[in-house]
Each structure stands twice: as C-alpha cells, then as structure tokens.
Design a protein around this motif. Structure first.
Motif, PDB file in Angstrom:
ATOM      1  N   ASP A   1       7.243  28.262  10.605  1.00 58.64           N
ATOM      2  CA  ASP A   1       6.418  28.158   9.400  1.00 58.64           C
ATOM      3  C   ASP A   1       5.013  28.676   9.654  1.00 58.64           C
ATOM      4  O   ASP A   1       4.400  29.323   8.789  1.00 58.64           O
ATOM      5  CB  ASP A   1       6.396  26.710   8.884  1.00 58.64           C
ATOM      6  N   ALA A   2       4.486  28.413  10.858  1.00 58.48           N
ATOM      7  CA  ALA A   2       3.148  28.904  11.193  1.00 58.48           C
ATOM      8  C   ALA A   2       3.138  30.424  11.269  1.00 58.48           C
ATOM      9  O   ALA A   2       2.198  31.084  10.796  1.00 58.48           O
ATOM     10  CB  ALA A   2       2.683  28.302  12.514  1.00 58.48           C
ATOM     11  N   ALA A   3       4.184  31.000  11.858  1.00 62.07           N
ATOM     12  CA  ALA A   3       4.275  32.458  11.952  1.00 62.07           C
ATOM     13  C   ALA A   3       4.391  33.079  10.557  1.00 62.07           C
ATOM     14  O   ALA A   3       3.784  34.113  10.276  1.00 62.07           O
ATOM     15  CB  ALA A   3       5.483  32.848  12.806  1.00 62.07           C
ATOM     16  N   HIS A   4       5.154  32.417   9.675  1.00 62.90           N
ATOM     17  CA  HIS A   4       5.308  32.913   8.311  1.00 62.90           C
ATOM     18  C   HIS A   4       3.970  32.912   7.576  1.00 62.90           C
ATOM     19  O   HIS A   4       3.614  33.889   6.907  1.00 62.90           O
ATOM     20  CB  HIS A   4       6.324  32.055   7.563  1.00 62.90           C
ATOM     21  N   ASN A   5       3.210  31.826   7.719  1.00 65.15           N
ATOM     22  CA  ASN A   5       1.897  31.745   7.078  1.00 65.15           C
ATOM     23  C   ASN A   5       0.936  32.780   7.651  1.00 65.15           C
ATOM     24  O   ASN A   5       0.158  33.398   6.910  1.00 65.15           O
ATOM     25  CB  ASN A   5       1.304  30.351   7.254  1.00 65.15           C
ATOM     26  N   ARG A   6       0.982  32.979   8.965  1.00 65.22           N
ATOM     27  CA  ARG A   6       0.099  33.969   9.589  1.00 65.22           C
ATOM     28  C   ARG A   6       0.383  35.355   9.024  1.00 65.22           C
ATOM     29  O   ARG A   6      -0.545  36.107   8.692  1.00 65.22           O
ATOM     30  CB  ARG A   6       0.295  33.964  11.106  1.00 65.22           C
ATOM     31  N   ARG A   7       1.655  35.711   8.917  1.00 68.41           N
ATOM     32  CA  ARG A   7       1.997  37.033   8.385  1.00 68.41           C
ATOM     33  C   ARG A   7       1.528  37.190   6.945  1.00 68.41           C
ATOM     34  O   ARG A   7       1.033  38.256   6.555  1.00 68.41           O
ATOM     35  CB  ARG A   7       3.507  37.266   8.490  1.00 68.41           C
ATOM     36  N   LYS A   8       1.684  36.143   6.132  1.00 75.44           N
ATOM     37  CA  LYS A   8       1.247  36.225   4.734  1.00 75.44           C
ATOM     38  C   LYS A   8      -0.276  36.375   4.652  1.00 75.44           C
ATOM     39  O   LYS A   8      -0.785  37.155   3.832  1.00 75.44           O
ATOM     40  CB  LYS A   8       1.697  34.972   3.978  1.00 75.44           C
ATOM     41  N   ILE A   9      -0.992  35.627   5.474  1.00 69.70           N
ATOM     42  CA  ILE A   9      -2.460  35.701   5.464  1.00 69.70           C
ATOM     43  C   ILE A   9      -2.930  37.083   5.902  1.00 69.70           C
ATOM     44  O   ILE A   9      -3.799  37.698   5.265  1.00 69.70           O
ATOM     45  CB  ILE A   9      -3.055  34.606   6.367  1.00 69.70           C
ATOM     46  N   LEU A  10      -2.357  37.593   6.986  1.00 76.01           N
ATOM     47  CA  LEU A  10      -2.762  38.904   7.484  1.00 76.01           C
ATOM     48  C   LEU A  10      -2.423  40.009   6.484  1.00 76.01           C
ATOM     49  O   LEU A  10      -3.212  40.943   6.290  1.00 76.01           O
ATOM     50  CB  LEU A  10      -2.095  39.183   8.830  1.00 76.01           C
ATOM     51  N   ALA A  11      -1.268  39.901   5.835  1.00 82.38           N
ATOM     52  CA  ALA A  11      -0.897  40.909   4.844  1.00 82.38           C
ATOM     53  C   ALA A  11      -1.859  40.886   3.662  1.00 82.38           C
ATOM     54  O   ALA A  11      -2.285  41.942   3.162  1.00 82.38           O
ATOM     55  CB  ALA A  11       0.533  40.672   4.374  1.00 82.38           C
ATOM     56  N   ALA A  12      -2.216  39.692   3.201  1.00 78.53           N
ATOM     57  CA  ALA A  12      -3.149  39.577   2.083  1.00 78.53           C
ATOM     58  C   ALA A  12      -4.520  40.114   2.457  1.00 78.53           C
ATOM     59  O   ALA A  12      -5.164  40.830   1.679  1.00 78.53           O
ATOM     60  CB  ALA A  12      -3.252  38.111   1.641  1.00 78.53           C
ATOM     61  N   ALA A  13      -4.992  39.782   3.663  1.00 79.06           N
ATOM     62  CA  ALA A  13      -6.304  40.253   4.106  1.00 79.06           C
ATOM     63  C   ALA A  13      -6.311  41.771   4.258  1.00 79.06           C
ATOM     64  O   ALA A  13      -7.272  42.443   3.853  1.00 79.06           O
ATOM     65  CB  ALA A  13      -6.677  39.578   5.428  1.00 79.06           C
ATOM     66  N   ALA A  14      -5.255  42.323   4.837  1.00 83.24           N
ATOM     67  CA  ALA A  14      -5.178  43.773   5.019  1.00 83.24           C
ATOM     68  C   ALA A  14      -5.198  44.491   3.673  1.00 83.24           C
ATOM     69  O   ALA A  14      -5.854  45.533   3.518  1.00 83.24           O
ATOM     70  CB  ALA A  14      -3.917  44.136   5.798  1.00 83.24           C
ATOM     71  N   GLU A  15      -4.493  43.941   2.688  1.00 83.91           N
ATOM     72  CA  GLU A  15      -4.462  44.563   1.362  1.00 83.91           C
ATOM     73  C   GLU A  15      -5.843  44.535   0.712  1.00 83.91           C
ATOM     74  O   GLU A  15      -6.272  45.522   0.105  1.00 83.91           O
ATOM     75  CB  GLU A  15      -3.449  43.832   0.487  1.00 83.91           C
ATOM     76  N   MET A  16      -6.553  43.428   0.857  1.00 87.02           N
ATOM     77  CA  MET A  16      -7.893  43.325   0.274  1.00 87.02           C
ATOM     78  C   MET A  16      -8.880  44.267   0.959  1.00 87.02           C
ATOM     79  O   MET A  16      -9.718  44.900   0.299  1.00 87.02           O
ATOM     80  CB  MET A  16      -8.391  41.883   0.368  1.00 87.02           C
ATOM     81  N   ILE A  17      -8.802  44.343   2.285  1.00 82.04           N
ATOM     82  CA  ILE A  17      -9.690  45.238   3.023  1.00 82.04           C
ATOM     83  C   ILE A  17      -9.437  46.680   2.614  1.00 82.04           C
ATOM     84  O   ILE A  17     -10.370  47.467   2.411  1.00 82.04           O
ATOM     85  CB  ILE A  17      -9.507  45.040   4.540  1.00 82.04           C
ATOM     86  N   ALA A  18      -8.160  47.059   2.490  1.00 86.52           N
ATOM     87  CA  ALA A  18      -7.826  48.427   2.090  1.00 86.52           C
ATOM     88  C   ALA A  18      -8.334  48.741   0.693  1.00 86.52           C
ATOM     89  O   ALA A  18      -8.768  49.866   0.413  1.00 86.52           O
ATOM     90  CB  ALA A  18      -6.312  48.626   2.163  1.00 86.52           C
ATOM     91  N   ALA A  19      -8.311  47.743  -0.194  1.00 90.12           N
ATOM     92  CA  ALA A  19      -8.699  47.975  -1.588  1.00 90.12           C
ATOM     93  C   ALA A  19     -10.208  47.957  -1.794  1.00 90.12           C
ATOM     94  O   ALA A  19     -10.745  48.757  -2.561  1.00 90.12           O
ATOM     95  CB  ALA A  19      -8.044  46.921  -2.483  1.00 90.12           C
ATOM     96  N   ARG A  20     -10.914  47.048  -1.074  1.00 94.42           N
ATOM     97  CA  ARG A  20     -12.333  46.838  -1.372  1.00 94.42           C
ATOM     98  C   ARG A  20     -13.253  46.906  -0.172  1.00 94.42           C
ATOM     99  O   ARG A  20     -14.470  46.817  -0.322  1.00 94.42           O
ATOM    100  CB  ARG A  20     -12.517  45.483  -2.056  1.00 94.42           C
ATOM    101  N   GLY A  21     -12.714  47.046   1.027  1.00 91.75           N
ATOM    102  CA  GLY A  21     -13.546  47.090   2.221  1.00 91.75           C
ATOM    103  C   GLY A  21     -13.722  45.714   2.835  1.00 91.75           C
ATOM    104  O   GLY A  21     -13.562  44.687   2.173  1.00 91.75           O
ATOM    105  N   ALA A  22     -14.078  45.707   4.111  1.00 92.14           N
ATOM    106  CA  ALA A  22     -14.191  44.455   4.847  1.00 92.14           C
ATOM    107  C   ALA A  22     -15.296  43.559   4.310  1.00 92.14           C
ATOM    108  O   ALA A  22     -15.189  42.324   4.335  1.00 92.14           O
ATOM    109  CB  ALA A  22     -14.429  44.749   6.331  1.00 92.14           C
TER     110      ALA A  22
END
Length: 211
Positions: A16-37
C-alpha cells in the motif's frame, strides 16, 4: 541528487505504501511538467493522488524533497532500461546501436526534466560530475566505446558523448535556438557514427607523465 546506490534497488516497502508513493510521484511529475517546479503544491499533489496531505508530508518531508524524488524516480527507470532492459538500450546489442540507443534515451530523459536537472546540475561548479548518475553513465559509455575500439581513449570519449546532454546546453538548444528533439538526436547519431568511423590514434590508457 542521484546516487549509484540505485543499482542495489530501494529497500522493500509495503504494497500500500508503494502504491501511494507511485501515485504521489505521478501526480507531482504531471504538475511539474504542466506548470513547472515552482508551482508545485503539496496540497494539490495530495488531492490529485487521492491521498491525505499528511501522507505526502510524512513520505517526502517537504516540497524540495518531493521534487528530487520525482527526478530520482525517473532516473531509476532510465538506469533500469540501459542496465537490464531489452536491446538495443539494454544488453544484447552491438556497441554502436547501444551507444545510439543510450544517447537517445538520455535525450528523452533530459527533455522530460530539463528544468529540474538544470537546477541540480548548476548547484555548484562540478555538481553534474559529482553526481553518482553521471559516473554510471560515463562508466557505461566507456565500456561500450572500449568494445567498439579497444585502442580508443574510452574515458575521454565517454565524457565527450555526454557533454551535449548537459542540461544547460540542452535547454539552450531546445528553447533558445529552437532545435527540435529530433534534430538533437540526429546530432548525437552523427557523433556516435563519427566515433565508429574514425581510426583511434591513441590508447585507452593516459600517457605516462614525462620527467
């Protein structure tokens, strides 16, 4: 930033922790790609990932740590590709196709996170070279160059092949000079082809110092 310790893989974690980590990283990566860090928000990441904001803070600590985790996650996937993935990027292909595939994959990897890599690589004068990932890249390319031509100065040529993929030059070519990613890759192909065609004039070992 990146450490060669990636080769050993991260410590085991609950499913469950690994699943949450992947979801968080995917969401953060998408936001960074769209709007910058700079626009990254821990609250928005938590909402997009479908977890509580406390989970994000407990896992990553702060926004800077989350940004570096996004870089590291992408880096792990890149390393897995050239160390153990399918050919021609991974083992099993001849040296020249592997060199070309590696440079293309590194160009894609740099394209995805060039703003973050620029911040990391310009933290100090030698930040790019002190990072464990650069050492791994250099060692990998030097091995392939030595297989291509055992007489070549493989260590020098590996650095030369990596030089065009420094984040500052890459961003300058892409965003100031308007070069397409395809054009950058064509240039990398020309460097690799020239390396294969040119007769080596020296040895892979550095010359002994003179008295």
């Amino acid at each position: 930033m990146i450490d060669v310790g990636f080769l050993g893989g991260p410590p085991a974690e609950r499913a469950d922790a690994a699943h949450n980590r992947r979801k968080i990283l995917a969401a953060a990566a998408e936001m960074i790609a769209a709007r910058g860090a700079e626009a990254l928000s821990m609250d928005e990441v938590a909402k997009a990932a479908g977890v509580g904001v406390g989970t994000v803070y407990r896992r990553f600590g702060d926004r800077a740590a989350l940004i570096y985790a996004v870089i590291d996650d992408r880096e792990r996937r890149f390393q897995a590709g050239f160390l153990s993935g399918p050919p021609p990027l991974g083992p099993g292909a001849e040296p020249l196709p592997r060199i070309r595939a590696f440079l293309h994959a590194l160009a894609d990897r740099t394209e995805e996170q060039s703003d973050l890599l620029l911040t990391a690589e310009t933290d100090s004068a030698y930040a790019r070279f002190n990072d464990g990932s650069y050492a791994l890249y250099q060692m990998h390319l030097a091995m392939l160059v030595a297989r291509l031509d055992p007489r070549a100065d493989s260590a020098y040529l590996a650095d030369a092949l990596l030089a065009p993929l420094a984040a500052n030059l890459f961003r300058y070519q892409r965003h100031t000079r308007g070069m397409s990613l395809s054009r950058v890759k064509q240039g990398l192909d020309a460097l690799a082809a020239g390396l294969a065609a040119a007769p080596a004039s020296g040895s892979s070992a550095p010359p002994a110092p003179r008295d």
